[in-house]
Design a protein around this motif. Structure first.
Motif, PDB file in Angstrom:
ATOM      1  N   PRO A   1       0.618  -1.012  -0.336  1.00  0.00           N
ATOM      2  CA  PRO A   1       0.515   0.566   0.462  1.00  0.00           C
ATOM      3  C   PRO A   1       0.531   1.428  -0.085  1.00  0.00           C
ATOM      4  N   ALA A   2       0.624   2.400  -0.856  1.00  0.00           N
ATOM      5  CA  ALA A   2       1.228   3.607  -0.813  1.00  0.00           C
ATOM      6  C   ALA A   2       1.481   3.974   0.442  1.00  0.00           C
ATOM      7  N   MET A   3       2.185   4.348   0.648  1.00  0.00           N
ATOM      8  CA  MET A   3       2.202   5.727   2.358  1.00  0.00           C
ATOM      9  C   MET A   3       2.080   4.930   3.182  1.00  0.00           C
ATOM     10  N   LEU A   4       2.721   3.584   3.241  1.00  0.00           N
ATOM     11  CA  LEU A   4       2.706   3.327   4.182  1.00  0.00           C
ATOM     12  C   LEU A   4       3.722   3.348   5.098  1.00  0.00           C
ATOM     13  N   LEU A   5       4.572   3.443   5.292  1.00  0.00           N
ATOM     14  CA  LEU A   5       5.989   3.219   5.645  1.00  0.00           C
ATOM     15  C   LEU A   5       6.402   4.872   6.913  1.00  0.00           C
TER      16      LEU A   5
END
Length: 394
Positions: A283-287
């Motif tokens: 998923p994008a922008m997870l970290l």
């Protein structure tokens, strides 16, 4: 005072369930009748051919009695179990209907299925005998079929119905999770620039950049390049729901490079991305919220700073993303507090947990741990490993 039960999910309404089971029932009736007639026709040793009409009537008796007993019992117990769960919507979103039902209800389903299978087989047998005595047709032999075959047909029909209903429930659950994931993605995207691009961080970055232009043009150009990369990655992440792990590490790397220029030697960064995991789908922008949290609630508050490590590894078919930082902060400044109380930097650490739950259910988790001996804080994300094959647009 009894709790107010949540409304039934759409696929648990009486009309939908009985219509769905009736259609499946007729499919099983015709398949069973045709298969039995075909077996009879291919057996050259038989002296009497009962014919397709005979088997159609017999299978209709079996199918209708099983539908009235087994199908109605399944629906009644499912709705009863739903009413007994005060947290029915939450359990349904996490486990689905049948896996989320109370254990007592599931045992009642098993007992009901066994008893109603024997009962419906007997009723179908008696009903068929009554019918063939009423219908005096030369094409309908006056032959009583064996009870064992009726029981066998009822049993495989009941099993088929339960498997069909379970798959129907899993499909409905998957669709609901997709809608939830889309909703969370839309909510995150609406506030993405405001929440992800911390104005305080941008102000300090631009201020440092202004000072470095004259003092160290080389360092200023490097800082500007990282800022451009961070902005580009953030804007790209706002347009997709998933991308490769390499893109996720690129975003984290640009952000941490900016923070290194700002914090200087107080911040030491390590990024560990094995090459064989670079194309994994995440998923994008997870970290990003986890990295921001480690800086804001961990290293930035320490006079001597510390180390921050972002790593990825594969373990038993699961992708593990680990964000660790030096130090063990106060409880109210910790990632666990942010997760528990829906607080935190970025668009919220609770969004990380909710997105994982919506996308993967129980197959994913987010864990927080503090190791006093190593003076280290870790946040670990676990999710199914998925190679990148496509990009989902929001």
């Amino acid at each position: 005072m009894p709790h107010l039960a949540a409304p039934y999910p759409p696929h648990l309404s009486r009309r939908r369930v009985m219509l769905r089971l009736a259609l499946l029932n007729q499919v099983l009736v015709f398949v069973g009748a045709l298969s039995m007639h075909a077996t009879e026709a291919m057996d050259n040793k038989l002296t009497q051919i009962l014919g397709l009409p005979y088997y159609l009537i017999w299978m209709q008796c079996i199918g209708m009695t099983a539908l009235l007993l087994n199908g109605s019992g399944l629906l009644m117990l499912s709705r009863r179990g739903w009413r007994q769960m005060p947290d029915a919507p939450e359990r349904y979103a996490r486990l689905g209907l049948y896996r989320g039902l109370p254990t007592a209800i599931r045992w009642q389903m098993v007992c009901m299925s066994v008893l109603s299978t024997f009962a419906s087989s007997w009723l179908a047998q008696q009903g068929f005998i009554w019918l063939i005595h009423i219908i005096h047709s030369p094409g309908l032999p006056q032959v009583e079929p064996p009870y064992a075959i009726a029981l066998f047909n009822t049993t495989y029909g009941t099993i088929a119905v339960y498997v069909f209903e379970y798959l129907q429930d899993r499909t409905a659950l998957s669709q609901m999770r997709e809608r939830m994931a889309q909703k969370l993605s839309d909510q995150a995207r609406l506030n993405l620039l405001r929440s992800q691009l911390d104005p305080h961080m941008l102000f300090n970055t631009l201020s440092n950049l202004y000072e470095l232009i004259d003092e160290s043009p080389t360092q200023a150009r490097a800082m500007l390049a990282h800022l451009i990369g961070f902005l580009r990655s953030t804007l790209a992440g706002s347009r997709v729901t998933q991308h490769s792990l390499a893109d996720e590490f690129k975003l984290a790397g640009d952000y941490l490079a900016l923070m290194q220029i700002r914090m200087g030697e107080r911040l030491q960064v390590t990024l560990r991305l094995p090459p064989d995991l670079a194309h994994m789908n995440v998923p994008a922008m997870l970290l990003q919220p986890l990295v921001e949290n480690a800086i804001k609630h961990g290293l930035e508050q320490r006079k001597d700073g510390g180390q921050l490590c972002v790593s990825a590894e594969l373990f038993e078919g699961n992708l593990m993303l680990i964000v660790s930082n030096s130090g063990i902060g106060d409880k109210r400044d910790s990632a666990m507090y942010a997760l528990t109380h829906h607080q935190g930097s970025g668009f919220g650490l609770h969004y990380v947990r909710d997105r994982l739950q919506a996308l993967y259910g129980d197959a994913a988790s987010i864990d927080f741990s503090q190791h006093h001996e190593q003076n280290q804080t870790l946040v670990t994300l676990r999710m199914p490993a998925q190679p990148t094959s496509y990009t989902l647009t929001a």
